[in-house]
Design a protein around this motif. Structure first.
Motif, PDB file in Angstrom:
ATOM      1  N   ASP A 159      38.550  42.130  30.251  1.00 12.15           N
ATOM      2  CA  ASP A 159      37.442  42.771  30.963  1.00 12.15           C
ATOM      3  C   ASP A 159      36.254  42.980  30.028  1.00 12.15           C
ATOM      4  O   ASP A 159      35.094  42.779  30.423  1.00 12.15           O
ATOM      5  CB  ASP A 159      37.901  44.112  31.550  1.00 12.15           C
ATOM      6  CG  ASP A 159      36.838  44.731  32.433  1.00 12.15           C
ATOM      7  OD1 ASP A 159      36.406  44.084  33.404  1.00 12.15           O
ATOM      8  OD2 ASP A 159      36.414  45.874  32.146  1.00 12.15           O
ATOM      9  N   ARG A 162      34.578  39.657  29.669  1.00 11.30           N
ATOM     10  CA  ARG A 162      33.795  39.324  30.867  1.00 11.30           C
ATOM     11  C   ARG A 162      32.458  40.062  30.868  1.00 11.30           C
ATOM     12  O   ARG A 162      31.404  39.465  31.124  1.00 11.30           O
ATOM     13  CB  ARG A 162      34.596  39.679  32.117  1.00 11.30           C
ATOM     14  CG  ARG A 162      33.889  39.376  33.427  1.00 11.30           C
ATOM     15  CD  ARG A 162      34.700  39.889  34.609  1.00 11.30           C
ATOM     16  NE  ARG A 162      34.818  41.345  34.604  1.00 11.30           N
ATOM     17  CZ  ARG A 162      33.888  42.163  35.100  1.00 11.30           C
ATOM     18  NH1 ARG A 162      32.776  41.668  35.633  1.00 11.30           N
ATOM     19  NH2 ARG A 162      34.078  43.462  35.070  1.00 11.30           N
ATOM     20  N   GLU A 231      31.920  46.529  41.123  1.00  8.29           N
ATOM     21  CA  GLU A 231      32.090  45.311  40.325  1.00  8.29           C
ATOM     22  C   GLU A 231      31.468  44.067  40.965  1.00  8.29           C
ATOM     23  O   GLU A 231      32.004  42.968  40.900  1.00  8.29           O
ATOM     24  CB  GLU A 231      33.573  45.062  40.048  1.00  8.29           C
ATOM     25  CG  GLU A 231      34.268  46.170  39.269  1.00  8.29           C
ATOM     26  CD  GLU A 231      33.709  46.365  37.858  1.00  8.29           C
ATOM     27  OE1 GLU A 231      33.026  45.455  37.359  1.00  8.29           O
ATOM     28  OE2 GLU A 231      33.946  47.421  37.276  1.00  8.29           O
ATOM     29  N   THR A 356      33.666  33.326  34.291  1.00  5.10           N
ATOM     30  CA  THR A 356      34.394  34.499  34.791  1.00  5.10           C
ATOM     31  C   THR A 356      35.575  34.089  35.663  1.00  5.10           C
ATOM     32  O   THR A 356      36.563  34.816  35.755  1.00  5.10           O
ATOM     33  CB  THR A 356      33.460  35.444  35.569  1.00  5.10           C
ATOM     34  OG1 THR A 356      32.785  34.723  36.611  1.00  5.10           O
ATOM     35  CG2 THR A 356      32.444  36.084  34.641  1.00  5.10           C
ATOM     36  N   LYS A 357      35.499  32.906  36.289  1.00 10.13           N
ATOM     37  CA  LYS A 357      36.651  32.401  37.038  1.00 10.13           C
ATOM     38  C   LYS A 357      37.833  32.138  36.105  1.00 10.13           C
ATOM     39  O   LYS A 357      38.988  32.414  36.437  1.00 10.13           O
ATOM     40  CB  LYS A 357      36.286  31.124  37.794  1.00 10.13           C
ATOM     41  CG  LYS A 357      35.526  31.368  39.088  1.00 10.13           C
ATOM     42  CD  LYS A 357      35.194  30.055  39.789  1.00 10.13           C
ATOM     43  CE  LYS A 357      34.409  30.303  41.070  1.00 10.13           C
ATOM     44  NZ  LYS A 357      34.029  29.028  41.738  1.00 10.13           N
ATOM     45  N   LYS A 360      39.197  35.499  35.178  1.00  9.64           N
ATOM     46  CA  LYS A 360      39.924  36.067  36.309  1.00  9.64           C
ATOM     47  C   LYS A 360      41.306  35.453  36.453  1.00  9.64           C
ATOM     48  O   LYS A 360      42.283  36.137  36.773  1.00  9.64           O
ATOM     49  CB  LYS A 360      39.121  35.875  37.600  1.00  9.64           C
ATOM     50  CG  LYS A 360      39.757  36.544  38.811  1.00  9.64           C
ATOM     51  CD  LYS A 360      38.888  36.409  40.048  1.00  9.64           C
ATOM     52  CE  LYS A 360      39.529  37.133  41.230  1.00  9.64           C
ATOM     53  NZ  LYS A 360      38.685  37.037  42.450  1.00  9.64           N
ATOM     54  N   LYS A 361      41.395  34.147  36.197  1.00 11.35           N
ATOM     55  CA  LYS A 361      42.688  33.465  36.285  1.00 11.35           C
ATOM     56  C   LYS A 361      43.664  34.049  35.273  1.00 11.35           C
ATOM     57  O   LYS A 361      44.844  34.274  35.575  1.00 11.35           O
ATOM     58  CB  LYS A 361      42.499  31.964  36.047  1.00 11.35           C
ATOM     59  CG  LYS A 361      43.758  31.146  36.264  1.00 11.35           C
ATOM     60  CD  LYS A 361      43.476  29.659  36.109  1.00 11.35           C
ATOM     61  CE  LYS A 361      44.758  28.839  36.333  1.00 11.35           C
ATOM     62  NZ  LYS A 361      44.501  27.386  36.205  1.00 11.35           N
ATOM     63  N   CYS A 363      43.495  37.064  34.042  1.00  9.34           N
ATOM     64  CA  CYS A 363      43.784  38.427  34.490  1.00  9.34           C
ATOM     65  C   CYS A 363      44.859  38.435  35.578  1.00  9.34           C
ATOM     66  O   CYS A 363      45.776  39.259  35.549  1.00  9.34           O
ATOM     67  CB  CYS A 363      42.513  39.083  35.013  1.00  9.34           C
ATOM     68  SG  CYS A 363      41.322  39.533  33.736  1.00  9.34           S
ATOM     69  N   LEU A 364      44.736  37.520  36.529  1.00 10.00           N
ATOM     70  CA  LEU A 364      45.722  37.448  37.607  1.00 10.00           C
ATOM     71  C   LEU A 364      47.113  37.138  37.066  1.00 10.00           C
ATOM     72  O   LEU A 364      48.112  37.689  37.537  1.00 10.00           O
ATOM     73  CB  LEU A 364      45.303  36.396  38.627  1.00 10.00           C
ATOM     74  CG  LEU A 364      44.084  36.737  39.490  1.00 10.00           C
ATOM     75  CD1 LEU A 364      43.684  35.542  40.353  1.00 10.00           C
ATOM     76  CD2 LEU A 364      44.369  37.950  40.377  1.00 10.00           C
TER      77      LEU A 364
END
Length: 392
Positions: A159, A162, A231, A356-357, A360-361, A363-364
Motif C-alpha cells: 500500500d 502504491r 480510496e 497499481t493493477k 493489487k494482484k 495484494c489479492l
C-alpha cells in the motif's frame, strides 16, 4: 475418546464487568477491557490474572485474554480463577469455537446472551489434557500468527508503494530528465517546468452539495453517503434509496465526489463515479460533487486528489466537529494543484493504472493467503478442543 460432555454453564461462570466511573481520572497500571479489547487504563482491577474477557455488547462474542489483572468494563463478561475450576487457557481456546459472536439482534443494543452461551454443549477433557491442549495451541497458533503478521506487513508495504507511485507520478511526472521548477507551493515542492499550478476551482465546471432527505432501503434512486467514498472508488454495499431527486443531482459518468464531512482519516477522500450501478445514483449532503471542465481528465484528477500531499493538506485544513471533521468546500476549491498538459495526464493515468493493477494482484494473493491461514488456525483450534486430534 472418553471426554465428558456438558453445557457451558457447568464449565464456567460468566461474571459481569463493571461500569467505569466517569468522574475519575483514566490513569493507573491496569488495562481497561471493552468488548473489542483493551482501550484505557485505570487505577484498580476487578479481575484476577490470567483472565478471559468476552464481549457482551458491541463486538459481542469476541474473546480476549490478559495475563495481568485488569478492569473488565460493563460491556463484557469475564472468567478468571474465581469463576471456573478448569484450565483457563484451554477455556480461552474452547470459547473461540462456540460462535459466541452469533448473539441476538433482538434487543435495542445487539449483544451476547449469557443464557444462550450457557446452553452450548462442550467436551471436557481431564485437567491434564486441558493443559496439554492449551500448550499445543499456544505453540501452533503462534506460528500461524507470525505468518499472518508477515503477510499483513507485506500488504502495508504494498500500500505504501502504491501511494508513493501515485504521488510521484502526479507531482513529478514520468520523465526523470525533464527540467524542474519550484511550484511555489511548499507541500508540493518542485514540478516539471512546463506544468501549471492552478486552484482546483479553475479546472471545474461545478461543485454541488448533495441531498439532505432521509434515505430508506427501497426507492427509485440510490443515494451515496460518506461511508461509500474511499480510496478513489465507490462502494455500493450500503447505499440508501429515495423515490425522487432533482434531475441536476443525478450523477453522470466521471463525476467526482469528495468527503467534506467524515472522520479525520477519510476527510477529503475522493472517488470517481463510473455509472456502473443498476439504478440512477445521487449523493447525500455530506458529499460534494465536482464536475471537471476540458482542462483535466477526471481519472487523473481522481488520482491527484487522493495523493498523499493533497490528503495531508485536507486533514490540516479540516475543522473539528462532534465526532468528525469538516472541510469547507469553498476553501477546498482554492487548493493549488499541479496540472500537466492533457496528453501527459493521459500517459500518467495509464501508467498508474497499469502499475497499481500489478500491486493489487499481489495484494489479492496476500489477502487470500491470510484468509487460508485464519481458516487453518480456526480449524486447528476446533480439532484440538473437540478431540479430533490426539494431544498428550
Amino acid at each position: 475418546m472418553t471426554w465428558l460432555q456438558a453445557k457451558l454453564k457447568y464449565v464456567a461462570h460468566f461474571a459481569y464487568g463493571d461500569a467505569l466511573p466517569k468522574d475519575q481520572e483514566r490513569e493507573g497500571d491496569f488495562k481497561v477491557f471493552g468488548s473489542n479489547g483493551a482501550y484505557d487504563n485505570y487505577g484498580r482491577a476487578n479481575t484476577q490474572a490470567p483472565v478471559i474477557i468476552v464481549g457482551r455488547k458491541g463486538s459481542y462474542g469476541k474473546v480476549n485474554w490478559s495475563d495481568h489483572p485488569c478492569f473488565a468494563s460493563d460491556t463484557t463478561f469475564f472468567i478468571d480463577a474465581t469463576t471456573t475450576h478448569h484450565h483457563l487457557r484451554w477455556l480461552f481456546y474452547l470459547l473461540q469455537t462456540l460462535n459466541l459472536d452469533q448473539g441476538t439482534d433482538e434487543a435495542a443494543v445487539p449483544g451476547l446472551s449469557r443464557d444462550d452461551a450457557y446452553a452450548k454443549k462442550v467436551f471436557i477433557p481431564p485437567l491434564g489434557e486441558q493443559k496439554a491442549i492449551a500448550h499445543y495451541l499456544d505453540i501452533e497458533t503462534a506460528k500461524i500468527d507470525q505468518l499472518i503478521k508477515a503477510k499483513k506487513r507485506l500488504l502495508a508495504l504494498l500500500d505504501e508503494k502504491r501511494r508513493a507511485l501515485i504521488t510521484h507520478a502526479v507531482t513529478r511526472g514520468l520523465n526523470p530528465d525533464v527540467p524542474m521548477r519550484d511550484s511555489g507551493v511548499e507541500w508540493i515542492g518542485e514540478i516539471p517546468k512546463h506544468w501549471e499550478i492552478l486552484p482546483l476551482r479553475r479546472i471545474l465546471q461545478t461543485m454541488d452539495y448533495g441531498i439532505s432527505e432521509s434515505v430508506g432501503s427501497e426507492g427509485n434512486i440510490a443515494v451515496l453517503r460518506m461511508g461509500d467514498v474511499d480510496e478513489g472508488e465507490i462502494s455500493y454495499d450500503n447505499v440508501g434509496f429515495v423515490d425522487d431527486v432533482d434531475h441536476d443531482l443525478i450523477l453522470k459518468a466521471n463525476d467526482l465526489l469528495f468527503n467534506r464531512t467524515n472522520s479525520l482519516d477519510k476527510i477529503g477522500k475522493v472517488a470517481i463515479f463510473r455509472n456502473n450501478f443498476l439504478f440512477p445514483v445521487s449523493f447525500a449532503s455530506y458529499l460534494v460533487r465536482m464536475r471537471c471542465n476540458d482542462s483535466v481528465i477526471p481519472e487523473y484528477l481522481n488520482y491527484l486528489l487522493n495523493s498523499l500531499p493533497v490528503l495531508t493538506w485536507a486533514k490540516s485544513n479540516a475543522l473539528p466537529a462532534i465526532g468528525q471533521v469538516n472541510l469547507n468546500p469553498n476553501r477546498y476549491s482554492y487548493i493549488k494543484i499541479p496540472i500537466p498538459p492533457i496528453e501527459e495526464q493521459l500517459n500518467i493515468t495509464e501508467y498508474i493504472q497499469t502499475n497499481t493493477k500489478k500491486i493489487k494482484k499481489l495484494c489479492l494473493s496476500s489477502e487470500e493467503t491470510i484468509k487460508l491461514l485464519q481458516e487453518r488456525r480456526t480449524s486447528l483450534i476446533t480439532a484440538a478442543v473437540t478431540g479430533q486430534i490426539k494431544i498428550t
